[in-house]
Structure formats: structure tokens, C-alpha cells
Scaffold this motif. Structure first.
Motif, short mmCIF file in Angstrom:
data_model
loop_
_atom_site.label_atom_id
_atom_site.label_comp_id
_atom_site.label_asym_id
_atom_site.label_seq_id
_atom_site.Cartn_x
_atom_site.Cartn_y
_atom_site.Cartn_z
N GLY A 111 0.83 -1.21 0.00
CA GLY A 111 0.00 0.00 0.00
C GLY A 111 0.85 1.25 0.00
O GLY A 111 2.08 1.20 0.12
N GLY A 112 0.15 2.41 -0.12
CA GLY A 112 0.86 3.68 -0.16
C GLY A 112 0.28 4.55 -1.27
O GLY A 112 -0.54 4.10 -2.06
N VAL A 113 0.73 5.80 -1.29
CA VAL A 113 0.31 6.70 -2.37
C VAL A 113 1.55 7.38 -2.92
O VAL A 113 2.44 7.78 -2.16
CB VAL A 113 -0.75 7.72 -1.89
N PHE A 114 1.63 7.46 -4.25
CA PHE A 114 2.77 8.05 -4.97
C PHE A 114 2.24 9.26 -5.76
O PHE A 114 1.20 9.15 -6.41
CB PHE A 114 3.35 7.02 -5.95
N LEU A 115 2.97 10.39 -5.65
CA LEU A 115 2.57 11.56 -6.41
C LEU A 115 3.76 12.14 -7.16
O LEU A 115 4.84 12.29 -6.56
CB LEU A 115 2.01 12.66 -5.51
N TYR A 116 3.59 12.42 -8.45
CA TYR A 116 4.52 13.29 -9.15
C TYR A 116 3.68 14.41 -9.78
O TYR A 116 3.16 14.24 -10.88
CB TYR A 116 5.41 12.61 -10.18
N PRO A 117 3.45 15.48 -9.03
CA PRO A 117 2.50 16.51 -9.46
C PRO A 117 3.02 17.36 -10.61
O PRO A 117 4.22 17.38 -10.88
CB PRO A 117 2.33 17.38 -8.22
N LYS A 118 2.09 18.07 -11.20
CA LYS A 118 2.45 19.10 -12.18
C LYS A 118 3.29 20.14 -11.43
O LYS A 118 3.05 20.44 -10.27
CB LYS A 118 1.15 19.75 -12.67
#
Ligand code: P6P
Length: 329
Positions: free
Chosen positions: A254-261
Motif C-alpha cells: 500500500g501507499g500513495v505516490f505523487l509526481y504533481p504538475k
């Protein structure tokens, strides 16, 4: 020995693939070619400096990035392998400006990032190959054939060259995980891993914080506020800077990954690529019960407009991906 006993009642990747008779033999054969190429890439990656494969290649790619020797080697291994497969009509690679026509009678298209996470190659941190397979429509091959939504993929997955060499594959009937044994054979080690809906672990490159859009600033602010904040619990953070490694961790726990604008370059929707990073990894994530968006909408419903199109990425545990979407209104 222990391994032989363990493997007695486990199936090999080949046995698994042959059992998948719900998919066309031509697609099974195409998947097999990709995996064969990844086995060769693994052999090169594993040796690192001993194979003279570390360091810069002294060349650049369509992304304007300096290529590492292993990037170029991995790319060539995949191209050579796929060109020999009559079922492959064409391929697209992060390392190639344009698509590469293969076999006119082929029915499948393969898109790939041959070695994602290149900045980690020379420092012995996990890297991976990402692949996406599409059915080719009729007509002489052109770019339009490749520009299909992520939901149209017929297979996708990755090989993570990490502590173990692991193959993760979805044929759109769940996800299967295979671990490379000491004889160079992929053995099935996990069946249908599920990404937990909730998590207390997030992955983002925090050094870009001042460049994020407001909703992302707010979301990460909530996580950093811990139990005193809106989410009411403490979160931990991880950042490997190798997307395949992050996705695999999320698939396993589990987990959350972000590579935002990033607001520095308003013209760029994000850093990561839609066709051979977000879409294939997104299909695996969705098939394992997770979610993937571009922060606002389902990633796999985005209509592509270019082979090297970039997107913002939010993926992983559903509760977190939905919270980010909610904050974007
Ligand atoms: P940054 C690797 O180069 C990559 O494409 C992904 O694998 C990874 O998640 C991201 O870029 C890392 O980017 O800006 O943290 O170096």
C-alpha cells in the motif's frame, strides 16, 4: 535444497503463460518476447561495473536527457528481440524519437521505458523496465495506432531489478508476480496482490514543494500535520526516485505516490510519461484494486495525443487518490 523444495509446488512463468488460454497465442508470444529481453537486461544490470555498463553513454534522447550506457543497452535488447517476433507490428520507446515499425503482419504494439530510474543505475539503487501492449488496428502502421487510452491495453507490467529481480504482469485478469530464481527462471511467488484502500505512507519529491499547485500543497500539508490534522493520523514518507520501485512497494504494502504538475513549466502537464510509464503501471495498480489519476481524472481514460506525452501522476491506495481528486474540485 530449500529453493528446490520451495519450487516443487510453484509454477514457472512459462507454465503460467501457457495456462492463460483466454488470451491469443500471439499475445502470449509477444509477452514472452518482452520477458526474454528483460532477462537479458537483468544479466547486464546485475553485473554493473563488472560488465562495463555503468556511466554515461555520451548521447541524448528525445527527452533531451543524457543517456546512461545501460539505457542504450536495454533499449537495443528490447528492439532486437521485438523486431524478431512476427506478432509485433511496431514498438515505441522512451529512448526513440519515433515509433519503430517491426513486422507488417503483426497484431500487437509494444511500448516501453527500457530502464526507468536511470539516475539510480550508477549508485546501485533499484531500476526497472516498464512495458505496455496494445492491439494494432488495421492499416499501415502510423503513430495513431499507438495513441490508445490506457484502458485499451491488453497487457502491461514491469521487471524490477532490485534486491530480487521481479516480474509483475497483468493480462487484465488480476496481477501476478514472479521472482527470478538462481537458474534464471521466473517462478510465480504472488497471485493477485491487492493494494490496501487505506495507507499511512506517501511518496513524493518534497524538494519541489514550492512549485506544486495549491490542492497538492494542501493535500501534503494534511499528511504532514499527522494526527493533529484533517486526516487524524500520522504518515510516513518514502522516495526512491525510481517509479517502478515505488509502485512495487505500493503493490506489496500500500501507499500513495505523487509526481504533481510543476508550476515552473506550465506547458508541461507533469514529468512522467503517459504511454510507457503511467498507463502500464496504472493498469497494474488498478488490477490490484488501487487507483491512478492525473490528480483530477482517471489516468486510463485520458485520450493520448503524443507518444512522449507527459502527465501528472497520483497512484496507489484508493482513499488517498480520491482525497487528492476531491481537493482538486
Ligand atoms: P526526481 C526516474 O527518472 C523517474 O522518471 C521516475 O522513475 C521517478 O519517480 C522520477 O523520475 C524521479 O524524479 O525529480 O525525483 O528525480
Amino acid at each position: 535444497n530449500l529453493m528446490e523444495n520451495m519450487e516443487k509446488n510453484m509454477q514457472t512463468f512459462q507454465q503460467y503463460l501457457q495456462s492463460q488460454n483466454q488470451i491469443a497465442p500471439e499475445l502470449r508470444d509477444t509477452v514472452n518476447s518482452v520477458v526474454s529481453a528483460c532477462l537479458k537486461i537483468s544479466a547486464n544490470v546485475r553485473l554493473g561495473a563488472l560488465a562495463g555498463v555503468l556511466g554515461e553513454a555520451g548521447t541524448g534522447n528525445v527527452q533531451g536527457e543524457a543517456q546512461k550506457k545501460l539505457d542504450v543497452i536495454a533499449n537495443q535488447i528490447l528492439i532486437d528481440e521485438l523486431k524478431q517476433n512476427p506478432n509485433v507490428a511496431g514498438l515505441a520507446s522512451e529512448e526513440e524519437d519515433d515509433f519503430v515499425a517491426c513486422n507488417a503482419q503483426g497484431e500487437y504494439l509494444v511500448l516501453f521505458d527500457p530502464l526507468d530510474g536511470s539516475s539510480n543505475i550508477d549508485v546501485n539503487i533499484s531500476i526497472g523496465t516498464i512495458f505496455s501492449i496494445l492491439k494494432k488496428d488495421s492499416g499501415s502502421l502510423n503513430t495513431e495506432h499507438f495513441l490508445q487510452k490506457g484502458s485499451q491495453q491488453v497487457a502491461a507490467g514491469y521487471v524490477l531489478y532490485g534486491v530480487q529481480t521481479v516480474l509483475v504482469l497483468t493480462l487484465k485478469n488480476g496481477v501476478n508476480v514472479f521472482t527470478l530464481d538462481d537458474k534464471g527462471v521466473f517462478i510465480q511467488t504472488h497471485t493477485n496482490p491487492q493494494i490496501p484502500e487505506k495507507t499511512a505512507e506517501f511518496a513524493i519529491n518534497a524538494s519541489n514543494q514550492r512549485h506544486w499547485e495549491t490542492p497538492v500543497q494542501q493535500y501534503i500539508g494534511e499528511l504532514l500535520a499527522g494526527e493533529t490534522g484533517a486526516r487524524g493520523k500520522n504518515y510516513n514518507m518514502r522516495w526512491v526516485a525510481s517509479m517502478v520501485a515505488e509502485v512495487h512497494r505500493i503493490l506489496m504494502r500500500g501507499g500513495v505516490f505523487l509526481y504533481p504538475k510543476d508550476q515552473r513549466d506550465p506547458s508541461k502537464a507533469g514529468k512522467l510519461r503517459l504511454m510507457y510509464e503511467a498507463n502500464p503501471l496504472g493498469l497494474v495498480v488498478e488490477q490490484a484494486g488501487g487507483k491512478i489519476t492525473n490528480a483530477r481524472k482517471n489516468m486510463l481514460e485520458i485520450q493520448p495525443t503524443g507518444l512522449h506525452q507527459r502527465v501528472a501522476v497520483v497512484l496507489g491506495s484508493a482513499e488517498e487518490v480520491e482525497r487528492v481528486r476531491e481537493l482538486h474540485g
